[in-house]
Design a protein around this motif. Sequence first.
Motif, PDB file in Angstrom:
ATOM      1  N   LYS A  72     -63.170  77.269 -24.945  1.00  0.00           N
ATOM      2  CA  LYS A  72     -62.613  75.965 -24.227  1.00  0.00           C
ATOM      3  C   LYS A  72     -61.286  76.436 -23.719  1.00  0.00           C
ATOM      4  CE  LYS A  72     -64.948  72.795 -27.105  1.00  0.00           C
ATOM      5  NZ  LYS A  72     -66.151  73.468 -27.122  1.00  0.00           N
ATOM      6  N   CYS A  76     -60.929  75.798 -19.676  1.00  0.00           N
ATOM      7  CA  CYS A  76     -60.276  75.018 -19.217  1.00  0.00           C
ATOM      8  C   CYS A  76     -58.922  75.311 -18.476  1.00  0.00           C
ATOM      9  CB  CYS A  76     -59.502  74.132 -20.285  1.00  0.00           C
ATOM     10  SG  CYS A  76     -60.901  72.897 -20.985  1.00  0.00           S
ATOM     11  N   SER A  77     -58.484  76.554 -18.789  1.00  0.00           N
ATOM     12  CA  SER A  77     -57.210  77.238 -18.097  1.00  0.00           C
ATOM     13  C   SER A  77     -57.749  77.921 -16.732  1.00  0.00           C
ATOM     14  CB  SER A  77     -56.869  78.744 -18.657  1.00  0.00           C
ATOM     15  OG  SER A  77     -56.418  78.324 -19.993  1.00  0.00           O
ATOM     16  N   ILE A  80     -58.064  74.512 -14.336  1.00  0.00           N
ATOM     17  CA  ILE A  80     -56.972  73.907 -14.098  1.00  0.00           C
ATOM     18  C   ILE A  80     -56.159  74.784 -12.723  1.00  0.00           C
ATOM     19  CG2 ILE A  80     -54.432  73.416 -14.943  1.00  0.00           C
ATOM     20  CD1 ILE A  80     -55.727  72.739 -17.600  1.00  0.00           C
ATOM     21  N   ALA A  93     -62.861  68.887 -12.608  1.00  0.00           N
ATOM     22  CA  ALA A  93     -62.250  69.423 -13.670  1.00  0.00           C
ATOM     23  C   ALA A  93     -61.961  68.701 -14.808  1.00  0.00           C
ATOM     24  CB  ALA A  93     -60.801  70.137 -13.285  1.00  0.00           C
ATOM     25  N   ILE A  97     -63.688  69.075 -18.495  1.00  0.00           N
ATOM     26  CA  ILE A  97     -62.499  68.999 -19.716  1.00  0.00           C
ATOM     27  C   ILE A  97     -62.808  67.787 -20.574  1.00  0.00           C
ATOM     28  CG2 ILE A  97     -60.244  69.153 -20.435  1.00  0.00           C
ATOM     29  CD1 ILE A  97     -59.657  70.785 -17.716  1.00  0.00           C
ATOM     30  N   GLU A 100     -65.459  68.666 -22.929  1.00  0.00           N
ATOM     31  CA  GLU A 100     -65.100  69.617 -24.071  1.00  0.00           C
ATOM     32  C   GLU A 100     -64.286  68.617 -25.236  1.00  0.00           C
ATOM     33  OE1 GLU A 100     -66.962  72.343 -24.026  1.00  0.00           O
ATOM     34  OE2 GLU A 100     -67.532  72.202 -22.044  1.00  0.00           O
ATOM     35  N   GLN A 130     -70.743  77.346 -15.669  1.00  0.00           N
ATOM     36  CA  GLN A 130     -69.308  77.359 -15.532  1.00  0.00           C
ATOM     37  C   GLN A 130     -68.548  78.439 -15.078  1.00  0.00           C
ATOM     38  OE1 GLN A 130     -67.851  75.184 -18.841  1.00  0.00           O
ATOM     39  NE2 GLN A 130     -68.789  72.908 -18.156  1.00  0.00           N
ATOM     40  N   THR A 161     -72.873  69.879 -17.365  1.00  0.00           N
ATOM     41  CA  THR A 161     -71.953  69.288 -18.223  1.00  0.00           C
ATOM     42  C   THR A 161     -72.292  67.921 -18.598  1.00  0.00           C
ATOM     43  OG1 THR A 161     -70.264  70.533 -17.141  1.00  0.00           O
ATOM     44  CG2 THR A 161     -69.474  68.658 -18.205  1.00  0.00           C
TER      45      THR A 161
END
Length: 180
Positions: A72, A76-77, A80, A93, A97, A100, A130, A161
């Motif tokens: 995650k 997620c990094s 972003i 995004a 996110i 998650e 992803q 997702t």
Amino acid sequence: MNLPNKLTMLRVLLIPFFVVFLLAPVFGNSGKYIAAAIFIIASLTDLFDGKIARKYNLVTNFGKFMDPLADKLLVCSALICLVDMKKLASWIAIIIIAREFIISGFRLIAAEHQIVIAASYWGKFKTTFQMLMIIVLILDSKQPSLQMLGSALTWLSLALTVISLVDYLYKNQNVIQEQN
């Protein structure tokens, strides 16, 4: 600490390097290639840590907790960063996110009742697509075929997702129902 757990920790340690190479202007155009390589290496650690842990019976509580968290954090990094670079719409995004966070919270509730919820195939497909999407968007080719691939992977990742979230909640609705 066993090898799978070391691979998981390596994935976490690679994240700041990935972000710096991707976003720091000092690296110029070569930064995105280095960042893509780091992301690919980090993604491969995700593939190998689980396989090694299961094959050699090296599954640990640390691994059960840190492996999904490392995934995650990595994804997620990257999302972003891609939003910051204007390569991914922020609403996409946010949906990815949010999924998650929802699943992580759901797993915590289940864990309180000693229920272990394994990852589903939908979740594995979601993660794979992803990661492919992120790599293609990082490389940001000006070739129309690769731009179409990036767009297709983005929409497919978004669909997977949502599907994986619905599947996860449907299959594990007993965890929520026990709380009422």
